[in-house]
Design a protein around this motif. Structure first.
Motif, PDB file in Angstrom:
ATOM      1  N   LEU A  15       0.793  -1.228   0.000  1.00 31.81           N
ATOM      2  CA  LEU A  15       0.000   0.000   0.000  1.00 31.81           C
ATOM      3  C   LEU A  15       0.827   1.280   0.000  1.00 31.81           C
ATOM      4  O   LEU A  15       0.415   2.276  -0.610  1.00 31.81           O
ATOM      5  N   LEU A  24      -8.968  -1.406  -2.223  1.00 28.83           N
ATOM      6  CA  LEU A  24      -8.340  -2.699  -1.952  1.00 28.83           C
ATOM      7  C   LEU A  24      -9.340  -3.801  -2.289  1.00 28.83           C
ATOM      8  O   LEU A  24     -10.440  -3.852  -1.728  1.00 28.83           O
ATOM      9  N   VAL A  48      -6.566   4.062   1.686  1.00 29.49           N
ATOM     10  CA  VAL A  48      -7.487   3.059   1.157  1.00 29.49           C
ATOM     11  C   VAL A  48      -8.893   3.469   1.589  1.00 29.49           C
ATOM     12  O   VAL A  48      -9.258   3.331   2.753  1.00 29.49           O
TER      13      VAL A  48
END
Length: 730
Positions: A15, A24, A48
């Motif tokens: 990430l 994700l 995310v």
């Protein structure tokens, strides 16, 4: 910390190197791998903003070009096909593909051919193909955990998929650790042997370059063992915090579903997290016994009251001194502490109610006596009394009879039959066949280790000393067989004859790292033994893993599997064959004749499957296969004599070879059998003369026993993804 740290490092690398807003995308297995070590707030810190499943992404067509897609999925053919479809019609600005295990060359070519829009930025393998629930404990969460107990002839393809998944998980563990181990396996387990050899072939032949890490002074050890060697541990009630929550309420991926607790208010959250990485109280008390937990929670509540009182003073001062930063910090800290206190108080209160309602302290004392102490007469009386106790649940009655049968299998068959009859009368849904199946799978003749401490002189002396001195806690005196195995490894006394090496790779000196993988599933009691062993600083670091996490509730999955299978299959049958069925009904003058034909065909199919399992149970899988070949020859000869069907020269030669082979097989069996010729499974005592009908549908419930906490218990025994673990009492 080694397992959790490895998975977290993989996710961090995945990430942090991709800037900007991300989505994700996970599959049904990697979602557990990620969620157990990474919280939502930590994902938000990595930008995310959306977490989706690959199945839902495949259905949706909404364009999100402003997001960068980070895929973390298993390299299965199903996932590759879904990726292929998504790459053909990309919805995101960028696609970063990360796979949790080894990707085949053919799969890479498929993805490359599908990426016509050049949306893929990178393809990498991050070896986190396991669920790292605790620092030294992992599981594969395999839904088909029961398959290893079935004869290979029943479902050879299913058994191969089972073995492949286990080999993939073991490979990922050692790739994450950057080690190539020396491999040993339990001699009495065909499944353990198969997995050990396939793992060795992968590490030393097919992918030898990938596993060629820097050599250490001593190679790590991989020991593959079978859960059936210790059927006792999953059958026992647990009295340490983590294990009790898993047994009485349910603990999956470090999350507890509290909806089953009826006393909760509507505004309380549905799930609570029990993680040693995020909860300091749970980390300090996860291996403590139930009595100590109550005292520690009382101290926790007292500390919270003191903190809350102090914060009130801060709020009062804040009105005049404007200490808002201090006030905000204190308020957030109090909120978190309040949540922890509420969570643990709720769980312990609910478990206390269950312990009282099911009389678990009384049941557990008898269980511990059966597992750790002798005295067959006293044990029989104690089990009989509990079978007659109305407050004891059906599942607890079954476990008591199973423990008694395992301990005194050879001593008094008459009393064992009496317990079988008592169990059948008090708990009709659990037939004696479940217990018999357990004995055939994990009885005294199947065990490698000293399960009850009555074979080895050292264990006998230890039990005598314990009887003289007494035990600190009668509810936690049992030690799993895994403890003896670790002790043997630490002392260098693990016997080669019981745990042979694979190939010509032998251990030089005492290993510093040992990975013990248990086919069939693990329990939290065994995980606790590993943690305590690592805390002794013996110079060896143990890592423990298995195919599933077991408790006594898994048996219910297989028990009701037939009804669910009927409902699931009914809709596809009606959609695909509905018109044909209706036409067939209309062709009959009376619908009842059609119904009778359909019902009769179902009964005949059941009888066929029932007879197949009966033959395998009563003889061996090889005998069943030989009998099948002989049946074909008989059918050919009958068709020749009655219908005058012509047969070719090659058909005749084949039939002749088959008859010679069957005759030779029977001759060899005759020569190997001592005394009067008989099959190895011929009943030898009254217990084995029980009617087969009492085996309680071997095709279903019986096979479930083991994955019952092996047996009584979260991976089963028909070919179903909801099978037991005991995952079956397994």
């Amino acid at each position: 910390m080694v397992l959790v740290t490895s998975v977290r490092d993989y996710i961090n690398r995945m990430l942090q190197d991709i800037s900007g807003m991300k989505v994700l995308i996970l599959d049904s297995e990697t979602v557990s791998n990620v969620s157990i070590v990474y919280s939502q707030s930590e994902l938000l810190q990595k930008e995310v903003f959306l977490v989706e499943m690959i199945d839902s992404i495949s259905v949706s067509k909404e364009s999100m070009s402003h997001l960068k897609a980070v895929y973390f999925i298993r390299p299965t053919s199903e996932n590759v096909q879904k990726l292929r479809y998504q790459l053909a019609n990309p919805r995101f600005g960028e696609h970063h593909l990360f796979f949790s295990n080894l990707l085949k060359d053919t799969q890479i070519h498929i993805l490359a051919d599908s990426d016509e829009h050049e949306a893929v930025q990178q393809v990498q393998e991050f070896y986190a193909d396991f669920v790292a629930g605790d620092p030294y404990h992992l599981t594969l969460n395999m839904a088909s955990n029961h398959l290893y107990m079935l004869p290979a002839v029943v479902d050879p393809s299913g058994l191969q998929r089972y073995s492949d998944r286990v080999v993939d998980g073991i490979a990922a563990v050692f790739l994450a650790l950057k080690r190539r181990p020396v491999i040993r396996y339990q001699r009495t387990s065909d499944t353990a042997k198969r997995i050990a050899h396939e793992t060795a072939k992968l590490m030393y032949q097919h992918e030898s370059g990938l596993f060629d890490f820097r050599r250490t002074e001593s190679s790590p050890l991989l020991l593959v063992i079978d859960k059936r060697d210790d059927p006792v541990t999953p059958l026992l009630n647990q009295w340490t915090y983590q294990a009790m929550v898993h047994e009485l309420i349910g603990l999956e991926d470090n999350k507890v579903d509290v909806r089953a607790i009826g006393s909760l208010s509507k505004d309380q959250q549905v799930e609570v997290v029990l993680s040693s990485e995020q909860d300091a109280f749970f980390k300090a008390n996860m291996y403590e016994n139930f009595g100590d937990i109550g005292m520690n929670i009382k101290r926790m509540v007292d500390d919270f009251q003191q903190v809350a009182k102090s914060n009130k003073n801060i709020q009062t001062v804040g009105k005049y001194m404007r200490t808002w930063p201090d006030l905000l910090t204190a308020t957030l800290s109090t909120k978190k502490m309040q949540g922890d206190v509420s969570k643990h108080v709720t769980l312990v209160t609910e478990m206390s109610k269950l312990v009282e309602a099911r009389k678990l302290m009384l049941v557990s004392q008898t269980e511990q006596d059966l597992a750790c102490n002798g005295g067959q007469g006293a044990a029989y009386e104690a089990v009989t009394d509990l079978l007659n106790n109305e407050s004891v649940s059906d599942i607890d009655r079954l476990r008591l009879v199973m423990l008694y049968a395992l301990r005194y299998e050879k001593e008094n068959p008459v009393q064992l039959m009496q317990l079988f009859n008592k169990l059948a009368s008090r708990s009709p849904k659990y037939k004696p066949g479940l217990v018999q199946f357990l004995l055939k799978q994990a009885g005294v003749e199947k065990c490698t280790g000293d399960l009850f401490g009555n074979r080895d002189l050292m264990n006998l002396a230890r039990n005598m000393a314990r009887g003289i001195k007494g035990v600190e806690n009668v509810y936690t005196q049992h030690q799993p067989l895994l403890f003896q195995t670790m002790e043997s490894i630490t002392r260098g006394r693990l016997r080669d004859v019981d745990y042979p090496f694979v190939g010509d790779h032998f251990q030089q000196g005492r290993p510093q790292e040992v990975v013990i993988f248990m086919v069939g599933g693990t329990t939290y009691e065994e995980s606790r033994s590993v943690a305590l062993q690592n805390a002794t600083n013996s110079g060896i670091r143990f890592i423990f893993g298995g195919t599933a996490l077991l408790n006594s509730k898994s048996i219910n999955t297989v028990y009701y599997m037939a009804a669910f299978a009927t409902m699931i299959l009914a809709i596809p049958v009606l959609l695909r064959e509905g018109n044909g069925i209706m036409s067939w009904f209309e062709a009959h003058p009376s619908p009842w004749s059609a119904v009778i034909i359909i019902f009769s065909s179902g009964v005949l199919a059941f009888c066929l499957n029932f007879s197949i399992f009966h033959v395998i149970l009563s003889t061996t899988a090889v005998t069943f296969k030989v009998a099948g070949n002989l049946k074909v020859v008989v059918a050919v000869l009958v068709s020749l004599l009655i219908f005058r069907n012509p047969i070719s020269y090659m058909n005749a030669v084949g039939c002749g070879i088959t008859l010679v082979g069957c005759t030779f097989y029977g001759y060899v069996r005759h020569m190997l059998s001592p005394g009067t010729p008989r099959t190895p499974r011929t009943p030898r005592n009254k217990m084995e003369l029980l009617p087969l009908v009492n085996n309680d549908k071997l095709v279903g419930k019986v096979y479930s026993v083991f994955t019952i906490h092996c047996y009584v218990t979260s991976s089963p025994i028909l070919d179903s993804e909801n099978t037991i673990c005991f995952s079956p009492i397994c």
